[in-house]
Design an enzyme around this catalytic site. Structure first.
Site, PDB file in Angstrom:
ATOM      1  N   LYS A 171       0.800  -1.305  -0.240  1.00 24.96           N
ATOM      2  CA  LYS A 171      -0.112  -0.040  -0.026  1.00 24.96           C
ATOM      3  C   LYS A 171       0.853   1.421   0.133  1.00 24.96           C
ATOM      4  O   LYS A 171       0.943   1.914   1.131  1.00 24.96           O
ATOM      5  CB  LYS A 171      -0.942  -0.048   1.150  1.00 24.96           C
ATOM      6  CG  LYS A 171      -1.928  -1.218   1.307  1.00 24.96           C
ATOM      7  CD  LYS A 171      -2.800  -1.198   2.387  1.00 24.96           C
ATOM      8  CE  LYS A 171      -3.627  -2.407   2.428  1.00 24.96           C
ATOM      9  NZ  LYS A 171      -4.584  -2.843   3.585  1.00 24.96           N
ATOM     10  N   GLU A 228       3.642 -17.547   1.032  1.00 24.03           N
ATOM     11  CA  GLU A 228       2.713 -17.186   2.269  1.00 24.03           C
ATOM     12  C   GLU A 228       1.269 -17.485   2.137  1.00 24.03           C
ATOM     13  O   GLU A 228       1.154 -17.135   0.878  1.00 24.03           O
ATOM     14  CB  GLU A 228       3.116 -15.627   2.793  1.00 24.03           C
ATOM     15  CG  GLU A 228       2.149 -15.196   4.065  1.00 24.03           C
ATOM     16  CD  GLU A 228       2.523 -13.658   4.195  1.00 24.03           C
ATOM     17  OE1 GLU A 228       2.000 -13.451   5.329  1.00 24.03           O
ATOM     18  OE2 GLU A 228       3.451 -13.160   3.678  1.00 24.03           O
TER      19      GLU A 228
END
Length: 357
Positions: free
Chosen positions: A181, A244
């Site tokens: 972000k 992940e």
């Protein structure tokens, strides 16, 4: 970066100087030795993260071109004699962690390689309000042209580094990570600032780590299907990289642990998403997160995500998670106030009047 207007520092220099009188009075000369911009990366305290395609110099050129347009700095052209030389000082107007020093130096050298820059602080150092922590000397015109671009980068990077430092200290023994972000086009720079502030980098982008998130899981038809598909893909492509998976419930954590206990897998980290539950009194309940960490019991790295703030990160860090990720480090950054002043005495006088220095 093919659309960038200025392709070299010589183009910038020519634009700002070609029509001006080269024989006007020089008010100050600096004896500081000019640094070779080609050695900047070797002299950096903290180097930027690596990226296979990111053009840092191109970003600098684009920022300068954005500011100068097709005419250059008309105010400088109108008011500042070409050969006038000055010394300008960097002034911290609030307390924080300074970042972007190496990048600012690159910007000044891009505008004019003869500009001479000195620092009394380095990236990652603490600065207090009112501190003069660096100076640049040389042609006044070119200093003023580079000023705003350099400060824009430094202020944003210093804001990120300052928040990161506070979060990293509070999160210990867990490590603090940023996310993707970031400001579009400034990802490497934002992530560089996180490193300067004492954080660690998450993946740089979509290309350097497999991260199975909720939408991937939904499309794949379940969390185990998604992990199986990744294992097969990496094996077929002969790729080795970190993997992940995002889990949202303790049931999903148990599913992953059951699958990986019977099957060889490429999985390296389990994200524990939104397992930090906010309470009406402003506190957070981390019992679900702690239970998940205990279930995993060190078999994989763990990462807490969601409801991470400066107020909650310490409690989260005590649960035993390996990492804590926070998008706020970069998406909600408040810039650190820094200025570049030629008349520092007047700047300090104004600062004292406005309680800013």
């Amino acid at each position: 970066m093919s659309s960038v207007i200025f392709n070299s520092s010589l183009n910038l220099h020519h634009l700002y100087s070609s029509s001006l009188d080269r024989h006007r009075r020089i008010v100050r000369m600096s004896a500081v030795e000019t640094k070779n911009p080609n050695t900047l990366f070797q002299s950096m305290t903290i180097k930027p993260p690596s990226h296979p395609t990111y053009d840092l110099k191109g970003v600098i050129k684009l920022a300068l071109a954005e500011d100068s347009g097709d005419r250059g700095d008309v105010t400088c052209t109108a008011t500042i004699p070409f050969n006038m030389e000055v010394e300008a000082h960097f002034l911290a107007k609030e307390d924080g962690i300074i970042a972007g020093i190496a990048l600012a130096e690159m910007i000044f050298h891009e505008v004019d390689p003869s500009l001479q820059v000195e620092w009394s602080r380095k990236d990652g150092d603490y600065v207090h309000k009112g501190l003069q922590f660096g100076k640049v000397s040389g042609r006044a015109h070119n200093i003023v042209v580079a000023e705003r671009v350099a400060l824009n980068f430094m202020q944003r990077m210093s804001g990120i580094a300052t928040l990161t430092k506070a979060m990293a200290d509070a999160a210990s023994p867990a490590f603090i990570l940023e996310t993707r972000k970031t400001a579009p086009g400034l990802r490497l720079i934002d992530k560089w600032a996180v490193l300067i502030g004492g954080g660690r980098n998450h993946r740089m982008g979509l290309f350097d780590m497999v991260m199975i998130k909720d939408n991937h899981i939904s499309i794949a038809g379940g969390i185990i299907n998604a992990i199986k598909s990744v294992d097969q893909y990496l094996e077929q492509k002969n790729l080795q990289m970190e993997v992940e998976v995002e889990t949202r419930t303790l049931e999903e954590v148990n599913e992953v642990l059951h699958y990986t206990s019977h099957t060889q897998t490429s999985l390296t980290r389990i994200m524990l998403d939104n397992m930090v539950i906010p309470l009406p009194n402003g506190d957070v309940d981390v019992s679900m997160l702690k239970n998940a960490v205990e279930l995993i019991n060190g078999r994989f790295e763990t990462e807490a995500s969601g409801n991470v703030t400066l107020e909650t990160v310490s409690k989260i860090g005590q649960t035993g998670v390996t990492y804590i990720s926070s998008g706020a480090l970069t998406h909600s950054v408040r810039a650190l106030d820094i200025s570049l002043k030629i008349d520092t005495e007047l700047a300090l006088e104004v600062g004292r009047r406005t309680k800013r220095a």
